[in-house]
Design a protein around this motif. Structure first.
Motif, mmCIF file in Angstrom:
data_model
loop_
_atom_site.group_PDB
_atom_site.id
_atom_site.type_symbol
_atom_site.label_atom_id
_atom_site.label_comp_id
_atom_site.label_asym_id
_atom_site.label_seq_id
_atom_site.Cartn_x
_atom_site.Cartn_y
_atom_site.Cartn_z
ATOM 1 N N GLY A 119 0.784 -1.232 0.000
ATOM 2 C CA GLY A 119 0.000 0.000 0.000
ATOM 3 C C GLY A 119 0.812 1.276 0.000
ATOM 4 O O GLY A 119 0.277 2.356 0.232
ATOM 5 N N HIS A 120 2.119 1.175 -0.297
ATOM 6 C CA HIS A 120 2.971 2.358 -0.247
ATOM 7 C C HIS A 120 3.048 3.123 -1.575
ATOM 8 O O HIS A 120 3.819 4.067 -1.674
ATOM 9 C CB HIS A 120 4.388 1.983 0.202
ATOM 10 C CG HIS A 120 4.533 1.880 1.689
ATOM 11 N ND1 HIS A 120 4.885 2.940 2.483
ATOM 12 C CD2 HIS A 120 4.354 0.834 2.530
ATOM 13 C CE1 HIS A 120 4.929 2.562 3.749
ATOM 14 N NE2 HIS A 120 4.618 1.281 3.804
ATOM 15 N N ASP A 121 2.298 2.701 -2.571
ATOM 16 C CA ASP A 121 2.262 3.459 -3.815
ATOM 17 C C ASP A 121 1.834 4.888 -3.489
ATOM 18 O O ASP A 121 0.729 5.118 -2.994
ATOM 19 C CB ASP A 121 1.266 2.810 -4.784
ATOM 20 C CG ASP A 121 1.281 3.446 -6.169
ATOM 21 O OD1 ASP A 121 1.167 4.679 -6.250
ATOM 22 O OD2 ASP A 121 1.405 2.715 -7.164
ATOM 23 N N PHE A 122 2.701 5.870 -3.779
ATOM 24 C CA PHE A 122 2.460 7.238 -3.343
ATOM 25 C C PHE A 122 1.209 7.855 -3.974
ATOM 26 O O PHE A 122 0.656 8.816 -3.440
ATOM 27 C CB PHE A 122 3.677 8.118 -3.649
ATOM 28 C CG PHE A 122 4.870 7.826 -2.784
ATOM 29 C CD1 PHE A 122 4.718 7.518 -1.447
ATOM 30 C CD2 PHE A 122 6.148 7.870 -3.313
ATOM 31 C CE1 PHE A 122 5.816 7.250 -0.644
ATOM 32 C CE2 PHE A 122 7.250 7.610 -2.521
ATOM 33 C CZ PHE A 122 7.093 7.295 -1.182
ATOM 34 N N GLU A 123 0.758 7.323 -5.108
ATOM 35 C CA GLU A 123 -0.448 7.844 -5.743
ATOM 36 C C GLU A 123 -1.638 6.893 -5.582
ATOM 37 O O GLU A 123 -2.678 7.072 -6.214
ATOM 38 C CB GLU A 123 -0.194 8.118 -7.233
ATOM 39 C CG GLU A 123 0.867 9.178 -7.503
ATOM 40 C CD GLU A 123 0.374 10.604 -7.294
ATOM 41 O OE1 GLU A 123 -0.740 10.780 -6.747
ATOM 42 O OE2 GLU A 123 1.095 11.550 -7.675
ATOM 43 N N GLY A 124 -1.479 5.877 -4.731
ATOM 44 C CA GLY A 124 -2.596 4.997 -4.415
ATOM 45 C C GLY A 124 -3.078 4.130 -5.554
ATOM 46 O O GLY A 124 -4.213 3.626 -5.521
ATOM 47 N N LEU A 125 -2.228 3.907 -6.567
ATOM 48 C CA LEU A 125 -2.695 3.193 -7.753
ATOM 49 C C LEU A 125 -3.007 1.732 -7.491
ATOM 50 O O LEU A 125 -3.660 1.084 -8.314
ATOM 51 C CB LEU A 125 -1.669 3.307 -8.887
ATOM 52 C CG LEU A 125 -1.376 4.726 -9.387
ATOM 53 C CD1 LEU A 125 -0.553 4.679 -10.661
ATOM 54 C CD2 LEU A 125 -2.660 5.509 -9.622
#
Length: 537
Positions: A119-125
């Motif tokens: 869940g660390h995708d900075f843009e929440g993709l």
């Protein structure tokens, strides 16, 4: 490229229900509704998982546990609001076969599938989308199997970096792995996007030590390095996994670490000659002993001296794969502006250094998965090929102080990174770069006004640094996901839109990635707004 052959994980008999689903949809005259898509998907899962009760792995929006499951791995509060797009269904597979079935069932009804590991995708993709979608949350698939005799480990995609480090520490005090310093980051995204850490000057990136992988492809088959072929194996090491399928596991080669390593953290403000420190850091950090990694963080802070209200703090945090008696004389000679002494250094073992960098105090803390509290945040990235002059740095400091909140992090390259070809893996940012810049801004106030204020700050600083960073392309780091550099609507101009951000993330490796994507997923099922596009052959 030779087409991958199916393994024996799914038998011909178990594939029959999927054919039935496809036929029933194709003969329907009406377009499926959200409710009917949900019902069809869940029926498909239930029929093929061979159990009447799948409530322990399937969470509909009406399920009482849905909100907690969704928010558990949302690391950016910007995407955890009432208006944030949410999955129709969350699937939390317990076995690899559950992933296969979920892929085939979702594809059969034409619903987008997203995969989340940490869940660390900075843009929440990995957990938001502008179209209806189903989310695979991999957190249950987190087994780590070590084979110290052969110095390898098989790591499932839902494991965290902290869990990888902990399991290595349980078995050995002379082995480690070169990956990130944040222990809650998920393996699936971190490894597939490049995966750097504080041993990269000695050992390169995580992907440089991946020797096998398992992935579920668009046909629902589990394939490994041998069956997927060299091209796809190349792509999922630095090109991101989400464009090509669902990563199940990586097999990694462990690296040796000394029994004693040394860490230190030194801070200086502008009043303490921080600018001279940064000038010299650029001359030393990318070129010094490859065992030494010195991260430089730059923060606008309140001034404690003189009439200046704001100043800038430079913070050097280091890992040295050796003892203090070797480190201090080295930096006394090469980096005198730092003013390092033995009292500033701490000798410890490798696992303790992982704790030091993460701000933790006991190895058991590496197993923790919950962040303190997800913050609102925005990140951007750049690469620097020539040193920034003192005048240039002073100009940047003024802009940072004016803006107020945005920080910069300089991560030095050199060492092993200079020795690996730019096309050895899909990750292209190797030789020629002195350091990578991470732009970072966090805030705690919810709301549109606060988000606009802080995202405007970081975008302005990014614009200010244009003269000092790489050009043609202005490169970016995939794992610091940034939608500002381009998005893809996956329409008629999909390739052209994908090229805009793709060249920045992958340089010339982008074109090879497009070819591979077109071969393995010609219908572009696995996609997001910054995925690798297909091209018409």
């Amino acid at each position: 490229m030779e087409k991958p052959t199916p393994l024996a994980t799914i038998s011909v008999t178990s594939m029959i229900p999927f054919v039935i689903v496809l036929v029933s949809l194709q003969t329907s005259c009406a377009a499926p509704t959200t409710e009917s898509m949900y019902v069809t998907f869940v029926d498909c899962l239930r029929n093929n998982i061979n159990t009447p009760n799948i409530s322990n792995i399937v969470f509909a929006q009406t399920n009482a546990s849905y909100a907690s499951v969704l928010s558990a791995y949302i690391r950016n509060a910007r995407f955890n609001t009432s208006s944030s797009p949410k999955p129709l269904v969350i699937v939390t597979p317990l076995r690899e076969s559950h992933v296969q079935i979920a892929v085939i069932c979702a594809k059969s009804i034409g619903v987008q599938l997203k995969t989340r590991s940490g869940g660390h995708d900075f843009e929440g993709l990995s957990y938001i989308s502008g179209e209806p979608f189903i989310m695979l949350d991999m957190f249950n698939l987190r087994n780590i199997t070590l084979d110290l005799e052969n110095e390898v480990a098989v790591v499932q995609a839902g494991a965290t970096l902290g869990e990888v480090y902990y399991r290595i520490w349980e078995e050995s005090n002379v082995h480690g792995f070169p990956a990130g310093v944040c222990p809650t980051v998920g393996v699936g995204g971190h490894f597939s996007g490049g995966g750097y850490g504080n041993m990269m000057r000695k050992y390169g990136l995580s992907i440089d030590h991946i020797i096998d992988a398992q992935i579920v492809d668009v046909k629902g088959r589990i394939i490994n390095k041998e069956s997927m072929g060299e091209e796809l194996f190349w792509a999922i090491r630095g090109g991101g996994g989400a464009s090509f399928g669902v990563i199940l596991s990586y097999t990694i080669k462990l690296v040796p670490v000394p029994k004693v390593v040394t860490v230190f953290r030194v801070e200086k403000t502008l009043e303490q000659n921080a600018t001279d420190l940064v000038v010299q850091w650029q001359q030393v950090a990318p070129h010094t002993d490859e065992r030494l990694f010195m991260r430089l963080q730059l923060h606008p802070v309140n001034s404690m001296v003189g009439e200046r209200q704001k100043t800038l703090r430079a913070e050097v945090t280091s890992l040295f794969l050796g003892g203090v008696d070797e480190l201090v004389p080295l930096l006394d000679k090469e980096f005198p502006t730092l003013g390092l002494n033995k009292e500033s250094c701490i000798e410890m073992n490798w696992i303790e250094s992982a704790l030091f960098w993460a701000g933790l105090h006991h190895p058991d803390a590496l197993l923790g998965r919950k962040p303190n509290s997800p913050k609102f945040l925005k990140r951007k990235s750049d690469y620097v090929k020539t040193p920034i002059s003192k005048d240039g740095l002073e100009w940047i400091w003024k802009r940072m102080i004016e803006l107020g909140q945005t920080s910069l992090v300089f991560n030095p390259y050199g060492g092993r990174m200079n020795e690996i070809s730019v096309n050895a893996t899909a990750f292209p940012h190797r030789a020629g770069n002195l350091f990578k810049i991470e732009y970072s801004v966090n805030w705690e106030e919810p709301g549109v006004a606060a988000e606009k204020n802080f995202t405007t700050q970081i975008r302005r600083l990014y614009s200010y640094l244009t003269p000092f960073v790489s050009k043609n392309p202005r490169s970016a780091f995939l794992n610091y996901r940034d939608l500002d550099i381009g998005i893809n609507h996956h329409g008629n101009n999909s390739y052209q839109e994908g090229e805009v951000y793709g060249i920045k993330y992958f340089n010339n490796n982008f074109y090879r990635l497009v070819k591979i994507k077109t071969e393995v997923d010609p219908e572009n099922y696995f996609r997001n707004v910054q995925s690798i596009p297909t091209v018409k052959l």
